[in-house]
Design an enzyme around this catalytic site. Structure first.
Site, PDB file in Angstrom:
ATOM      1  NE  ARG A   1      -7.307   4.217   5.188  1.00  0.00           N
ATOM      2  CZ  ARG A   1      -6.428   4.424   6.169  1.00  0.00           C
ATOM      3  NH1 ARG A   1      -6.814   4.413   7.425  1.00  0.00           N
ATOM      4  NH2 ARG A   1      -5.172   4.681   5.908  1.00  0.00           N
TER       5      ARG A   1
ATOM      6  CE  LYS B   1      -1.721   1.493   4.128  1.00  0.00           C
ATOM      7  NZ  LYS B   1      -1.469   2.875   4.519  1.00  0.00           N
ATOM      8  CG  ASN B   2       2.122   2.820   3.561  1.00  0.00           C
ATOM      9  OD1 ASN B   2       1.005   3.241   3.226  1.00  0.00           O
ATOM     10  ND2 ASN B   2       2.421   2.526   4.803  1.00  0.00           N
TER      11      ASN B   2
ATOM     12  CG  ASP C   1       2.824   0.474  10.015  1.00  0.00           C
ATOM     13  OD1 ASP C   1       2.070   1.221  10.649  1.00  0.00           O
ATOM     14  OD2 ASP C   1       3.490   0.845   9.035  1.00  0.00           O
TER      15      ASP C   1
ATOM     16  CB  CYS D   1      -4.368   4.984  11.242  1.00  0.00           C
ATOM     17  SG  CYS D   1      -4.712   3.718  10.015  1.00  0.00           S
TER      18      CYS D   1
ATOM     19  NE  ARG E   1      -0.152   9.344  11.098  1.00  0.00           N
ATOM     20  CZ  ARG E   1      -0.503   8.435  10.204  1.00  0.00           C
ATOM     21  NH1 ARG E   1      -1.737   8.005  10.144  1.00  0.00           N
ATOM     22  NH2 ARG E   1       0.365   7.945   9.348  1.00  0.00           N
TER      23      ARG E   1
HETATM   24  N1  EPU Z   1       5.994  13.765  12.463  1.00  0.00           N
HETATM   25  C1  EPU Z   1       6.051  15.071  12.916  1.00  0.00           C
HETATM   26  N2  EPU Z   1       5.836  16.084  12.004  1.00  0.00           N
HETATM   27  C2  EPU Z   1       5.591  15.837  10.696  1.00  0.00           C
HETATM   28  C3  EPU Z   1       5.532  14.501  10.234  1.00  0.00           C
HETATM   29  C4  EPU Z   1       5.744  13.480  11.153  1.00  0.00           C
HETATM   30  O1  EPU Z   1       6.286  15.328  14.090  1.00  0.00           O
HETATM   31  O2  EPU Z   1       5.413  16.816   9.942  1.00  0.00           O
HETATM   32  C5  EPU Z   1       6.206  12.655  13.417  1.00  0.00           C
HETATM   33  C6  EPU Z   1       5.003  11.740  13.565  1.00  0.00           C
HETATM   34  O3  EPU Z   1       4.033  12.256  14.426  1.00  0.00           O
HETATM   35  C7  EPU Z   1       5.640  10.458  14.071  1.00  0.00           C
HETATM   36  C8  EPU Z   1       7.008  10.467  13.391  1.00  0.00           C
HETATM   37  O4  EPU Z   1       7.197  11.801  12.912  1.00  0.00           O
HETATM   38  O5  EPU Z   1       5.810  10.528  15.444  1.00  0.00           O
HETATM   39  C9  EPU Z   1       7.178   9.531  12.236  1.00  0.00           C
HETATM   40  O6  EPU Z   1       6.041   9.553  11.408  1.00  0.00           O
HETATM   41  P1  EPU Z   1       6.112   9.495   9.829  1.00  0.00           P
HETATM   42  O7  EPU Z   1       5.932  10.882   9.299  1.00  0.00           O
HETATM   43  O8  EPU Z   1       7.296   8.719   9.388  1.00  0.00           O
HETATM   44  O9  EPU Z   1       4.814   8.672   9.516  1.00  0.00           O
HETATM   45  P2  EPU Z   1       3.923   8.860   8.239  1.00  0.00           P
HETATM   46  O10 EPU Z   1       4.799   9.228   7.112  1.00  0.00           O
HETATM   47  O11 EPU Z   1       2.744   9.688   8.557  1.00  0.00           O
HETATM   48  C10 EPU Z   1       4.170   6.423   7.342  1.00  0.00           C
HETATM   49  C11 EPU Z   1       3.219   5.312   6.995  1.00  0.00           C
HETATM   50  C12 EPU Z   1       2.639   4.732   8.269  1.00  0.00           C
HETATM   51  C13 EPU Z   1       3.772   4.206   9.139  1.00  0.00           C
HETATM   52  C14 EPU Z   1       4.759   5.349   9.414  1.00  0.00           C
HETATM   53  C15 EPU Z   1       5.980   4.909  10.175  1.00  0.00           C
HETATM   54  C16 EPU Z   1       2.320   6.040   4.879  1.00  0.00           C
HETATM   55  C17 EPU Z   1       1.156   6.539   4.144  1.00  0.00           C
HETATM   56  N3  EPU Z   1       2.143   5.858   6.173  1.00  0.00           N
HETATM   57  O12 EPU Z   1       3.396   7.395   8.029  1.00  0.00           O
HETATM   58  O13 EPU Z   1       1.796   3.666   7.907  1.00  0.00           O
HETATM   59  O14 EPU Z   1       3.256   3.734  10.350  1.00  0.00           O
HETATM   60  O15 EPU Z   1       5.209   5.914   8.158  1.00  0.00           O
HETATM   61  O16 EPU Z   1       6.667   3.927   9.463  1.00  0.00           O
HETATM   62  O17 EPU Z   1       3.360   5.765   4.289  1.00  0.00           O
HETATM   63  C18 EPU Z   1      -0.239   2.530   7.779  1.00  0.00           C
HETATM   64  O18 EPU Z   1       0.127   2.140   6.665  1.00  0.00           O
HETATM   65  O19 EPU Z   1      -1.264   2.100   8.351  1.00  0.00           O
HETATM   66  C19 EPU Z   1       0.557   3.520   8.461  1.00  0.00           C
HETATM   67  C20 EPU Z   1       0.103   4.175   9.523  1.00  0.00           C
END
Ligand code: EPU
Length: 423
Positions: free
Chosen positions: A404, A27-28, A311, A122, A127
């Site tokens: 999803r 998915k990602n 995850d 989620c 976030r």
């Molecule tokens: N964070 C910030 N500020 C930002 C962005 C992120 O503080 O502007 C923090 C987040 O709150 C978190 C940390 O940075 O504490 C890391 O989060 P990250 O941004 O890496 O997560 P994401 O990019 O929102 C993706 C995956 C998630 C997976 C995480 C961690 C996608 C669409 N989502 O999320 O997948 O858990 O990386 O590997 O790629 C899922 O597929 O169900 C899912 C939640």
């Protein structure tokens, strides 16, 4: 769709599942390739696409912006942007999944402006999107709030040195895409290193981009004038789905083979599973799990790649309820991802949540089937595993959250002997 639920008959701790379970495309990874279509003038093709709700969500969003999205065979899609792309992400669709934010990078690079609501997805923590907005500003854009929406605009973007405070997966992908068509050189420091980022960078490079260092914490992007799609994006196997199926096999399997996966992406996780006492035989693209005599407690710490993915924390917690001794979870990535453990405790698990990041689970315990809501995608699958381990019947509501990210999960689990029905 809103009223659909899964009804699961528990196996009462017996390990009886048997057969092969095939892993779908990630998915990602696929979602980011769909977003990348905006960087092209010509048509691109995406293969091995998982047929999941989030792909429908991003397709709707892209169509709304002026991208033609056509499914040409079961798992192959062709996407072609029109010459004028919209710059405003539709509120209701963008709010329904986190990856909508990834579109901001390519739209800003192409149109010089993008507006979007706070992305949904989620509920696993706050976030925020501050890392994205600060990085866009480093490249010369102005980021403002207009009521509930963000508006980012730039007369001219330029390459920049960007230092992420946290290695964010989607911020790395978004900024990589914003920089690909931006004049000058952009360097992303403290970038995330997940395999899905590498797949995206390799695809963009095969289309004429100049990205080096993807898969390390420093990514250098030299802007080019345009991209030309030469070969399809082949979506890599979903490492989270593969890991979750491995946990299910460890909890309920007699002899289950997980096929079409990439074990190289799961090294640290598979080591942890082996430390729990799970009997694993692996090849490059398969994991075979046979019934293990006794599972032992383990301490885990979720971490950015290549660590144990956040995850996989929720399905691992279910396995811990079946292991002997006191296990410990340290969830380092999201501050809301242990909340679902309260429901697992209601099923009979012996759980102490110390704070938003730490919990102890003692086992083995007999879980009892219950009626529950899927709070997020990964915890939703963990509830399916818990329901199968448990004694009695479980009903899982809000399965939109499972659809999803997992394609027809009930059919694939039924094929290995699980009693799970969608009603
Ligand atoms: N964070 C910030 N500020 C930002 C962005 C992120 O503080 O502007 C923090 C987040 O709150 C978190 C940390 O940075 O504490 C890391 O989060 P990250 O941004 O890496 O997560 P994401 O990019 O929102 C993706 C995956 C998630 C997976 C995480 C961690 C996608 C669409 N989502 O999320 O997948 O858990 O990386 O590997 O790629 C899922 O597929 O169900 C899912 C939640």
């Amino acid at each position: 769709m809103g009223n659909e639920k899964f009804v699961i008959q528990g196996l009462e701790g017996q390990r009886v599942l048997e057969g092969k379970a095939s892993v779908r495309g990630a998915k990602n990874a696929a979602l980011k390739a769909f977003a990348a279509s905006i960087l092209f003038d010509d048509e691109i093709q995406i293969d091995n696409t998982p047929l999941i709700q989030d792909i429908e969500n991003i397709s709707r969003l892209l169509k709304h912006l002026g991208v033609e999205v056509n499914q040409i065979s079961e798992r192959s899609f062709r996407l072609k942007p029109s010459s004028a792309i919209g710059a405003d992400l539709s509120d209701d669709i963008a709010k329904s999944f986190r990856s909508s934010i990834v579109l901001s990078g390519p739209i800003l690079a192409r149109e010089g402006r993008v507006s979007f609501p706070h992305p949904g997805g989620c509920v696993i923590g706050e976030r925020p999107i501050d890392i994205f907005l600060e990085a866009f500003e480093k490249m010369g854009a102005k980021a403002e709030r207009d009521g509930e929406r963000y508006v980012v605009s730039a007369d001219r973007l330029t390459g920049a040195e960007i230092i992420f405070k946290i290695p964010s997966v989607t911020a790395t992908e978004t900024l990589m895409m914003a920089a690909v068509l931006t004049p000058g050189t952009t360097v992303l420091h403290n970038a995330a290193t997940e395999p899905e980022i590498v797949a995206l960078a390799e695809y963009l490079n095969a289309s004429g981009a100049q990205i080096s260092g993807a898969g390390t914490h420093t990514i250098l992007i030299k802007g080019v004038d345009s991209l030309k799609s030469k070969e399809p994006f082949l979506t890599p196997p979903d490492r989270i789905e593969a890991g979750s199926l491995a946990i299910l096999a460890a909890a309920c399997g007699r002899d289950v083979e997980i096929i079409n996966c990439c074990t190289d992406h799961l090294k640290v996780f598979l080591q942890a599973l082996s430390n729990i006492g799970v009997n694993i035989q692996k090849t490059e693209n398969s994991i075979r799990i046979k019934s293990s005599p006794q599972l032992k407690a383990i301490d885990i710490k979720t971490h950015e790649y290549p660590g144990i993915p956040t995850d996989l924390q929720s399905p691992l917690a279910v396995l811990m309820t079946q292991a002997t001794g006191r296990s410990f979870i340290f969830e380092t990535v999201f501050e809301g991802r242990l909340n679902w453990l309260n429901d697992l405790a209601r099923m009979g698990a012996d759980i102490t949540i110390c704070d938003p990041h730490r919990a102890f689970i003692s086992g083995p315990t007999i879980l009892r089937g219950r009626e529950m809501e899927s709070p997020d995608l990964r915890a939703g699958l963990a509830f399916i595993i818990a329901g199968l381990v448990a004694k009695g019947k479980s009903i899982i509501h809000n399965i939109y959250n499972i659809d999803r990210g997992y394609e027809n999960i009930e059919e694939r689990l039924a094929q290995i002997g699980a009693d799970i029905k969608r009603v």
